[in-house]
Motif scaffolding. Structure first.
Motif, PDB file in Angstrom:
ATOM      1  N   PHE A 144       0.832  -1.211   0.000  1.00  0.00           N
ATOM      2  CA  PHE A 144       0.000   0.000   0.000  1.00  0.00           C
ATOM      3  C   PHE A 144       0.860   1.252   0.000  1.00  0.00           C
ATOM      4  O   PHE A 144       0.536   2.240  -0.658  1.00  0.00           O
ATOM      5  N   SER A 145       1.953   1.216   0.741  1.00  0.00           N
ATOM      6  CA  SER A 145       2.790   2.404   0.883  1.00  0.00           C
ATOM      7  C   SER A 145       3.388   2.865  -0.443  1.00  0.00           C
ATOM      8  O   SER A 145       3.826   4.008  -0.561  1.00  0.00           O
ATOM      9  N   ARG A 146       3.409   1.992  -1.449  1.00  0.00           N
ATOM     10  CA  ARG A 146       3.995   2.347  -2.741  1.00  0.00           C
ATOM     11  C   ARG A 146       2.944   2.676  -3.796  1.00  0.00           C
ATOM     12  O   ARG A 146       3.244   2.698  -4.991  1.00  0.00           O
ATOM     13  N   TYR A 147       1.722   2.930  -3.355  1.00  0.00           N
ATOM     14  CA  TYR A 147       0.674   3.307  -4.285  1.00  0.00           C
ATOM     15  C   TYR A 147       0.341   4.784  -4.150  1.00  0.00           C
ATOM     16  O   TYR A 147       0.266   5.325  -3.048  1.00  0.00           O
ATOM     17  N   ASN A 148       0.163   5.409  -5.295  1.00  0.00           N
ATOM     18  CA  ASN A 148      -0.391   6.753  -5.322  1.00  0.00           C
ATOM     19  C   ASN A 148      -1.900   6.634  -5.134  1.00  0.00           C
ATOM     20  O   ASN A 148      -2.539   5.780  -5.756  1.00  0.00           O
ATOM     21  N   ILE A 167      -2.628  11.908  -3.202  1.00  0.00           N
ATOM     22  CA  ILE A 167      -1.388  11.890  -2.445  1.00  0.00           C
ATOM     23  C   ILE A 167      -0.436  10.896  -3.090  1.00  0.00           C
ATOM     24  O   ILE A 167      -0.822   9.772  -3.411  1.00  0.00           O
ATOM     25  N   ARG A 168       0.797  11.322  -3.309  1.00  0.00           N
ATOM     26  CA  ARG A 168       1.789  10.466  -3.954  1.00  0.00           C
ATOM     27  C   ARG A 168       2.600   9.713  -2.913  1.00  0.00           C
ATOM     28  O   ARG A 168       2.921  10.265  -1.855  1.00  0.00           O
ATOM     29  N   TRP A 169       2.927   8.464  -3.247  1.00  0.00           N
ATOM     30  CA  TRP A 169       3.655   7.670  -2.263  1.00  0.00           C
ATOM     31  C   TRP A 169       5.104   8.089  -2.168  1.00  0.00           C
ATOM     32  O   TRP A 169       5.684   8.073  -1.083  1.00  0.00           O
ATOM     33  N   ALA A 200      -9.128   5.537  -4.933  1.00  0.00           N
ATOM     34  CA  ALA A 200      -8.503   4.861  -6.056  1.00  0.00           C
ATOM     35  C   ALA A 200      -6.996   4.773  -5.830  1.00  0.00           C
ATOM     36  O   ALA A 200      -6.429   5.597  -5.110  1.00  0.00           O
ATOM     37  N   ALA A 201      -6.397   3.785  -6.473  1.00  0.00           N
ATOM     38  CA  ALA A 201      -4.967   3.554  -6.288  1.00  0.00           C
ATOM     39  C   ALA A 201      -4.297   3.241  -7.618  1.00  0.00           C
ATOM     40  O   ALA A 201      -4.892   2.619  -8.498  1.00  0.00           O
ATOM     41  N   THR A 202      -3.058   3.674  -7.722  1.00  0.00           N
ATOM     42  CA  THR A 202      -2.255   3.319  -8.880  1.00  0.00           C
ATOM     43  C   THR A 202      -0.795   3.235  -8.476  1.00  0.00           C
ATOM     44  O   THR A 202      -0.311   4.037  -7.689  1.00  0.00           O
ATOM     45  N   ALA A 203      -0.106   2.254  -9.036  1.00  0.00           N
ATOM     46  CA  ALA A 203       1.319   2.101  -8.747  1.00  0.00           C
ATOM     47  C   ALA A 203       2.163   2.962  -9.673  1.00  0.00           C
ATOM     48  O   ALA A 203       3.282   3.351  -9.325  1.00  0.00           O
ATOM     49  N   ILE A 204       1.607   3.266 -10.836  1.00  0.00           N
ATOM     50  CA  ILE A 204       2.348   4.030 -11.841  1.00  0.00           C
ATOM     51  C   ILE A 204       1.759   5.431 -11.946  1.00  0.00           C
ATOM     52  O   ILE A 204       0.605   5.609 -12.302  1.00  0.00           O
ATOM     53  N   TRP A 205       2.564   6.415 -11.657  1.00  0.00           N
ATOM     54  CA  TRP A 205       2.107   7.797 -11.651  1.00  0.00           C
ATOM     55  C   TRP A 205       1.898   8.312 -13.070  1.00  0.00           C
ATOM     56  O   TRP A 205       2.770   8.215 -13.915  1.00  0.00           O
ATOM     57  N   SER A 206       0.700   8.876 -13.313  1.00  0.00           N
ATOM     58  CA  SER A 206       0.426   9.486 -14.617  1.00  0.00           C
ATOM     59  C   SER A 206      -0.373  10.767 -14.442  1.00  0.00           C
ATOM     60  O   SER A 206      -1.171  11.137 -15.297  1.00  0.00           O
ATOM     61  N   GLY A 207      -0.145  11.408 -13.308  1.00  0.00           N
ATOM     62  CA  GLY A 207      -0.841  12.658 -13.057  1.00  0.00           C
ATOM     63  C   GLY A 207      -1.986  12.474 -12.080  1.00  0.00           C
ATOM     64  O   GLY A 207      -2.500  11.366 -11.902  1.00  0.00           O
ATOM     65  N   GLY A 234      -4.798  11.059 -13.783  1.00  0.00           N
ATOM     66  CA  GLY A 234      -4.415  10.030 -14.737  1.00  0.00           C
ATOM     67  C   GLY A 234      -5.116   8.718 -14.457  1.00  0.00           C
ATOM     68  O   GLY A 234      -6.166   8.673 -13.810  1.00  0.00           O
ATOM     69  N   LYS A 235      -4.513   7.665 -14.960  1.00  0.00           N
ATOM     70  CA  LYS A 235      -5.136   6.343 -14.842  1.00  0.00           C
ATOM     71  C   LYS A 235      -4.917   5.763 -13.441  1.00  0.00           C
ATOM     72  O   LYS A 235      -3.799   5.688 -12.954  1.00  0.00           O
ATOM     73  N   TYR A 236      -5.999   5.350 -12.834  1.00  0.00           N
ATOM     74  CA  TYR A 236      -5.956   4.642 -11.568  1.00  0.00           C
ATOM     75  C   TYR A 236      -6.416   3.215 -11.824  1.00  0.00           C
ATOM     76  O   TYR A 236      -7.421   2.988 -12.493  1.00  0.00           O
TER      77      TYR A 236
END
Length: 122
Positions: free
Chosen positions: A29-33, A51-53, A97-104, A107-109
């Protein structure tokens, strides 16, 4: 895989406060935006806060700046949204919502919760 479960919604009078929680499964979890979004009846879903991880930086929609605060407790795998000075126009279903890859911020979650209803009476 990440599963997200929101809670804390309800009915509140204008000017009141609520704190939403989003419990996440998974050990990373700590590594998800993370983000909070909302959707009012007849309207498109909109970004509320994020919030960004990696940096801990946060961002808010103009409509909630100064009233809402996003935070996370990585030890508890939980995301929060403290909502103060609530207005009738804050009425909506709120999603985390959560995403591992930052796209703004908008962006995509990849993962979404089921939502929790917030109703503010005027």
């Amino acid at each position: 895989q990440v599963q997200l479960v929101e809670s804390g919604g309800g009915l509140v009078q204008a000017g009141g406060s609520l704190r939403l929680s989003c419990a996440a499964s998974g050990r990373t979890f700590s590594r998800y935006n993370m983000g909070w979004f909302r959707q009012a009846p007849g309207q498109e879903r909109e970004f509320v806060a994020g919030i960004r991880w990696s940096t801990g930086s946060t961002e808010y929609a103009d409509s909630v700046k100064g009233r809402f605060t996003i935070s996370r407790d990585n030890a508890k795998n939980t995301l929060y949204l403290q909502m103060n000075s609530l207005k009738a126009e804050d009425t909506a279903v709120y999603y985390c919502a959560a995403t591992a890859i930052w796209s703004g911020w908008t962006g995509k979650y990849d993962y979404w919760g089921q939502g929790t209803q917030v109703t503010v009476s005027s």
